[in-house]
Design an enzyme around this catalytic site. Structure first.
Site, PDB file in Angstrom:
ATOM      1  N   ARG A  90      12.875  -5.527   3.692  1.00  0.00           N
ATOM      2  CA  ARG A  90      11.866  -6.213   4.493  1.00  0.00           C
ATOM      3  C   ARG A  90      10.532  -6.058   3.787  1.00  0.00           C
ATOM      4  O   ARG A  90      10.026  -4.947   3.631  1.00  0.00           O
ATOM      5  CB  ARG A  90      11.812  -5.595   5.890  1.00  0.00           C
ATOM      6  CG  ARG A  90      10.658  -6.079   6.752  1.00  0.00           C
ATOM      7  CD  ARG A  90      10.554  -5.189   7.982  1.00  0.00           C
ATOM      8  NE  ARG A  90       9.498  -5.544   8.890  1.00  0.00           N
ATOM      9  CZ  ARG A  90       8.213  -5.174   8.753  1.00  0.00           C
ATOM     10  NH1 ARG A  90       7.818  -4.467   7.724  1.00  0.00           N
ATOM     11  NH2 ARG A  90       7.330  -5.514   9.665  1.00  0.00           N
ATOM     12  N   ASP A 128       7.097  -5.818   3.634  1.00  0.00           N
ATOM     13  CA  ASP A 128       6.025  -5.521   4.584  1.00  0.00           C
ATOM     14  C   ASP A 128       4.684  -6.082   4.100  1.00  0.00           C
ATOM     15  O   ASP A 128       4.339  -5.913   2.921  1.00  0.00           O
ATOM     16  CB  ASP A 128       5.920  -3.994   4.728  1.00  0.00           C
ATOM     17  CG  ASP A 128       4.873  -3.595   5.744  1.00  0.00           C
ATOM     18  OD1 ASP A 128       5.071  -3.886   6.925  1.00  0.00           O
ATOM     19  OD2 ASP A 128       3.838  -3.012   5.341  1.00  0.00           O
ATOM     20  N   GLU A 177       7.845 -10.656   5.836  1.00  0.00           N
ATOM     21  CA  GLU A 177       7.076 -10.345   7.045  1.00  0.00           C
ATOM     22  C   GLU A 177       5.691 -10.955   6.885  1.00  0.00           C
ATOM     23  O   GLU A 177       4.707 -10.272   6.642  1.00  0.00           O
ATOM     24  CB  GLU A 177       6.959  -8.832   7.267  1.00  0.00           C
ATOM     25  CG  GLU A 177       6.386  -8.485   8.637  1.00  0.00           C
ATOM     26  CD  GLU A 177       5.027  -7.809   8.659  1.00  0.00           C
ATOM     27  OE1 GLU A 177       4.412  -7.736   9.740  1.00  0.00           O
ATOM     28  OE2 GLU A 177       4.548  -7.349   7.601  1.00  0.00           O
ATOM     29  N   HIS A 196       8.361  -4.341  16.719  1.00  0.00           N
ATOM     30  CA  HIS A 196       7.567  -3.116  16.882  1.00  0.00           C
ATOM     31  C   HIS A 196       6.070  -3.421  16.872  1.00  0.00           C
ATOM     32  O   HIS A 196       5.269  -2.560  17.207  1.00  0.00           O
ATOM     33  CB  HIS A 196       7.905  -2.133  15.768  1.00  0.00           C
ATOM     34  CG  HIS A 196       7.384  -2.601  14.435  1.00  0.00           C
ATOM     35  ND1 HIS A 196       7.954  -3.659  13.753  1.00  0.00           N
ATOM     36  CD2 HIS A 196       6.338  -2.187  13.688  1.00  0.00           C
ATOM     37  CE1 HIS A 196       7.266  -3.857  12.639  1.00  0.00           C
ATOM     38  NE2 HIS A 196       6.278  -2.984  12.569  1.00  0.00           N
ATOM     39  N   GLN A 223      -4.146   4.065   4.365  1.00  0.00           N
ATOM     40  CA  GLN A 223      -3.193   3.210   3.643  1.00  0.00           C
ATOM     41  C   GLN A 223      -3.926   2.507   2.508  1.00  0.00           C
ATOM     42  O   GLN A 223      -4.702   1.583   2.745  1.00  0.00           O
ATOM     43  CB  GLN A 223      -2.571   2.187   4.606  1.00  0.00           C
ATOM     44  CG  GLN A 223      -1.605   2.820   5.593  1.00  0.00           C
ATOM     45  CD  GLN A 223      -1.283   1.913   6.777  1.00  0.00           C
ATOM     46  OE1 GLN A 223      -2.166   1.539   7.542  1.00  0.00           O
ATOM     47  NE2 GLN A 223      -0.019   1.572   6.945  1.00  0.00           N
ATOM     48  N   HIS A 238       0.837  -1.206   0.000  1.00  0.00           N
ATOM     49  CA  HIS A 238       0.000   0.000   0.000  1.00  0.00           C
ATOM     50  C   HIS A 238       0.869   1.252   0.000  1.00  0.00           C
ATOM     51  O   HIS A 238       2.049   1.192   0.338  1.00  0.00           O
ATOM     52  CB  HIS A 238      -0.909   0.008   1.230  1.00  0.00           C
ATOM     53  CG  HIS A 238      -0.191  -0.371   2.500  1.00  0.00           C
ATOM     54  ND1 HIS A 238      -0.210  -1.648   3.005  1.00  0.00           N
ATOM     55  CD2 HIS A 238       0.599   0.335   3.339  1.00  0.00           C
ATOM     56  CE1 HIS A 238       0.520  -1.708   4.110  1.00  0.00           C
ATOM     57  NE2 HIS A 238       1.036  -0.509   4.327  1.00  0.00           N
ATOM     58  N   ARG A 242       0.188  -0.329  20.064  1.00  0.00           N
ATOM     59  CA  ARG A 242       1.559  -0.782  19.806  1.00  0.00           C
ATOM     60  C   ARG A 242       2.588   0.260  20.255  1.00  0.00           C
ATOM     61  O   ARG A 242       3.753  -0.056  20.475  1.00  0.00           O
ATOM     62  CB  ARG A 242       1.745  -1.102  18.315  1.00  0.00           C
ATOM     63  CG  ARG A 242       0.997  -2.370  17.887  1.00  0.00           C
ATOM     64  CD  ARG A 242       1.087  -2.607  16.396  1.00  0.00           C
ATOM     65  NE  ARG A 242       0.444  -1.535  15.634  1.00  0.00           N
ATOM     66  CZ  ARG A 242       0.478  -1.432  14.318  1.00  0.00           C
ATOM     67  NH1 ARG A 242       1.119  -2.317  13.600  1.00  0.00           N
ATOM     68  NH2 ARG A 242      -0.139  -0.437  13.700  1.00  0.00           N
TER      69      ARG A 242
HETATM   70  C1  GLC Z   1       3.307  -4.485   8.820  1.00  0.00           C
HETATM   71  C2  GLC Z   1       3.982  -3.628   9.861  1.00  0.00           C
HETATM   72  C3  GLC Z   1       2.963  -3.005  10.723  1.00  0.00           C
HETATM   73  C4  GLC Z   1       2.024  -2.209   9.872  1.00  0.00           C
HETATM   74  C5  GLC Z   1       1.457  -3.028   8.719  1.00  0.00           C
HETATM   75  C6  GLC Z   1       0.861  -2.173   7.676  1.00  0.00           C
HETATM   76  O1  GLC Z   1       2.621  -5.535   9.363  1.00  0.00           O
HETATM   77  O2  GLC Z   1       4.870  -4.406  10.606  1.00  0.00           O
HETATM   78  O3  GLC Z   1       3.546  -2.196  11.707  1.00  0.00           O
HETATM   79  O4  GLC Z   1       0.963  -1.750  10.645  1.00  0.00           O
HETATM   80  O5  GLC Z   1       2.440  -3.741   8.053  1.00  0.00           O
HETATM   81  O6  GLC Z   1       1.860  -1.536   6.915  1.00  0.00           O
HETATM   82  C1  GLC Z   2      -1.656  -8.428  10.904  1.00  0.00           C
HETATM   83  C2  GLC Z   2      -0.851  -8.732   9.720  1.00  0.00           C
HETATM   84  C3  GLC Z   2       0.597  -8.545   9.982  1.00  0.00           C
HETATM   85  C4  GLC Z   2       0.883  -7.247  10.705  1.00  0.00           C
HETATM   86  C5  GLC Z   2      -0.026  -6.999  11.839  1.00  0.00           C
HETATM   87  C6  GLC Z   2       0.163  -5.604  12.329  1.00  0.00           C
HETATM   88  O1  GLC Z   2      -1.459  -9.398  11.860  1.00  0.00           O
HETATM   89  O2  GLC Z   2      -1.068 -10.056   9.297  1.00  0.00           O
HETATM   90  O3  GLC Z   2       1.286  -8.563   8.781  1.00  0.00           O
HETATM   91  O4  GLC Z   2       2.172  -7.266  11.244  1.00  0.00           O
HETATM   92  O5  GLC Z   2      -1.332  -7.182  11.441  1.00  0.00           O
HETATM   93  O6  GLC Z   2      -0.374  -5.507  13.596  1.00  0.00           O
END
Ligand code: GLC
Ligand code: GLC
Length: 637
Positions: free
Chosen positions: A278, A280, A322, A386, A248, A181, A511
């Site tokens: 990474r 995301d 991730e 994080h 987003q 996104h 968070r």
């Molecule tokens: C990933 C990141 C998380 C974020 C999400 C959307 O999961 O680790 O912090 O909220 O993507 O970008």
């Molecule tokens: C969801 C997503 C993961 C992200 C998280 C953020 O669990 O699957 O990618 O890190 O949300 O809180």
């Protein structure tokens, strides 16, 4: 289908048509060699995704032109690297930092490099540092411009200076490739809102009925901030697909223009000095009606195609996945042709589960099924990051052990948010789903492991237990195969920070409780052995030094060892001249065991506990494990 004729014909046609001027001859020759090696696969992937489009050729040609153009910026010294599998080595240690929270800004981070070096960090994940909307921006994961550093952190020149300073000390730079996104303020999103027909196709802009249709089968990711996965946009007169926050906007990878444009942004991150990207939220990038729109086969095709772009244009860069999803799905992203590295969310969550239950059977059974990954790839093992902790495991495994997955998650949430009597943890719930009651958990390592509660109650024994839990968790991530990743502040033993509640841009997102702005006082406390922080930091430093000193922590074999005790987790690593048996007691029970450690290790050399807990040869044959004890039994040969 064999496409070798078509692929070589298209490749020659493209090379005739694109501009290759200005690329030094040696780099051009190397580029051609890599293109010859990888274009056939890239072509096949692009056809799988976009073969049905009348304009597929034009997009593939543009893609190759961009990969070629990038060679003008490629540092020739960087043309090799991934074959060394550096990420499996025992000298690697990762850390993730928010630049502002860790060091103020990019220049401040350069000044903190000596701290990172002392700690032993060789892999530094910079949390998103790109231009992002003011106020709410999901900690930078709403990117408004991949090519511009957020001015609050510094300039592009500062980032370049940081990457040079890190590289000069042998620290690799890891950057986020937020490709699912963009923020709603990205120029593509703005053009879409202005009605530009090209950019309206960059996103999913849907009618009510269509959005409803998709919503039937989607999982809600942030149910507390918004129900469903779509956000109404007045200017577009459409529902915009927004898997995460409403600001987003999900990119539409069914459009080849999106793939080609995003690949170009990716190369820009490499030009800024990224060695690892990474990926995301990678599970969400491909969408099809009537499905969950997570981890679909074509999500893998998209990622593999990006990886092929790197093999052609910047072969030293590797991907980290991730995927915080079902373990079977997590593993599907891992491979030399897809993501060489992956977070290990299963081991992370189940170590916390074992600490809560004092039982390791779910951890053992789950890792027995899912720990093995292809040769040459590596887990990134971590305790906290994080994000929140989600209780993701294979429910058929817990059922086999007589535990209902749903109820067990409820218990873990209660336990870690301190609502369960007798819990040691001070966590905070995240995204409680009003329909299912489900949630996830936030908190720093020290607060979740019991330090915060023990300090508040003044109970010295509980504090010792908390230290021991932290040491045990660190000892596992530092000795399991893969790259250990620390999260900023956990190395300093910081506690939860509730100041986010007074910031309107953060208060909805718990968070932030584990995203503390580190102060000089935090670093000073961690340097003082008389403080709890100092104790945690010293334990960690000892473990890191031992890891780096022994090759067996690097690329060696791994086998879970069943010690026939429900509280224990143990594994054996053998490689080269060394053997290592890790034994951890996930309970406060003192366990006398009739174990013959030398026999279990199976080596011929003298067995020593690297962690110094067990000294005499006699004790090695009649071991008593203390509360939360962890041992690294080691021998040569
Ligand atoms: C990933 C990141 C998380 C974020 C999400 C959307 O999961 O680790 O912090 O909220 O993507 O970008
Ligand atoms: C969801 C997503 C993961 C992200 C998280 C953020 O669990 O699957 O990618 O890190 O949300 O809180």
């Amino acid at each position: 289908m064999d496409l070798s004729y078509e692929s070589s014909r298209i490749q020659s046609l493209i090379l005739e048509e694109i501009d290759l001027t200005g690329i030094p001859a040696d780099r051009l020759a190397a580029f051609h060699a890599r293109l010859d090696a990888h274009f056939p696969a890239l072509f096949a992937h692009m056809l799988e995704l976009y073969g049905g489009r009348y304009d597929a050729y034009l997009h593939i040609r543009q893609l190759v032109a961009n990969l070629a153009r990038f060679q003008r910026h490629m540092d020739p010294a960087k043309q090799e690297g991934r074959e060394t599998r550096w990420y499996q080595s025992q000298d690697q240690l990762g850390m993730a930092v928010y630049i502002d929270l860790f060091a103020g800004d990019l220049r401040g981070l350069i000044d903190r490099i000596p701290y990172l070096e002392r700690l032993g960090v060789t892999y530094l994940h910079l949390m998103p540092l790109y231009l992002a909307p003011e106020g709410e921006n999901d900690g930078g994961y709403a990117v408004s411009d991949y090519r511009q550093v957020n001015p609050a952190l510094g300039s592009n020149a500062d980032l370049k200076a940081l990457s040079e300073a890190l590289h000069a000390r042998g620290i690799r730079m890891v950057m986020d490739f937020v490709f699912n996104h963009t923020s709603q303020e990205h120029r593509w999103a703005e053009a879409a809102r202005d009605g530009d027909p090209r950019f309206r196709q960059f996103y999913y802009l849907l009618d009510e009925a269509e959005a409803q249709d998709y919503n039937q089968t989607l999982r809600e990711i942030f149910p507390q901030v918004r129900r469903g996965s779509f956000t109404w946009n007045e200017a577009c007169g459409k529902w915009v697909w927004t898997t995460f926050n409403s600001y987003q906007w999900d990119l539409n990878y069914a459009n080849p223009d999106v793939f080609v444009s995003v690949a170009d942004e990716m190369l820009h991150l490499v030009a800024m000095g990224a060695d690892v990207l990474r990926l995301d939220a990678l599970a969400f990038v491909w969408k099809e009606k009537g499905t969950v729109c997570e981890s679909l086969p074509k999500a893998h095709t998209v990622i593999q195609a990006f990886n092929l772009c790197l093999r052609i244009a910047a072969p030293h860069v590797v991907f980290k996945s991730e995927a915080i999803v079902h373990p079977d799905e997590v593993n599907r992203y891992i491979g030399l042709e897809e993501c060489e590295l992956s977070y290990n969310p299963l081991m992370m969550a189940l170590m916390w589960e074992s600490l809560a239950t004092r039982q390791t059977e779910l951890l053992n059974a789950s890792l027995a099924k899912s720990f093995a990954i292809p040769d040459g790839t590596a887990w990134v093992n971590y305790i906290r990051c994080h994000d929140d902790i989600g209780w993701m495991w294979d429910d058929s495994i817990s059922e086999g052990l007589g535990t209902n997955g749903y109820d067990h998650r409820l218990f873990l949430n209660q336990f870690y948010t301190g609502r369960f009597d007798g819990s040691f943890a001070c966590g905070v719930p995240f995204q409680e789903n009003p329909s299912t009651g489900d949630c996830r958990v936030c908190g720093t390592l020290a607060s979740l492991a019991g330090v915060e509660q023990a300090l508040a109650s003044g109970n010295a024994l509980h504090l010792e237990h908390a230290f021991a839990r932290i040491r045990l968790l660190h000892a596992i991530v530092l000795s399991a195969p893969g790259l250990p990743l620390l999260y900023q502040g956990d190395d300093l033993g910081v506690l939860n920070d509730h100041s986010y509640l007074s910031d309107p841009g953060k208060r909805e997102d718990s968070r932030w409780v584990h995203r503390k702005a580190l102060t000089d006082a935090d670093f000073t406390a961690a340097g003082d052995l008389a403080t709890p922080q100092g104790r945690i930091a010293a334990d960690l430093a000892e473990l890191i030094a031992l890891r780096k000193a022994h090759a067996v922590f690097g690329p060696s074999s791994f086998r879970l060892v069943d010690l026939d005790n429900p509280h224990l987790f143990a594994f054996l690593r053998t490689g080269g001249e060394e053997r290592l048996l890790v034994v951890a007691n996930f309970s406060e029970h003192v366990l006398p065991l009739a174990l013959d450690i030398p026999a279990l290790i199976g080596g011929t050399g003298e067995v020593r506990d690297l962690l110094g807990g067990v000294a005499s040869p006699l004790d090695l044959r009649a071991l008593t494990l203390d509360s939360y004890a962890v041992h690294w039994f080691h021998c040569r040969k």
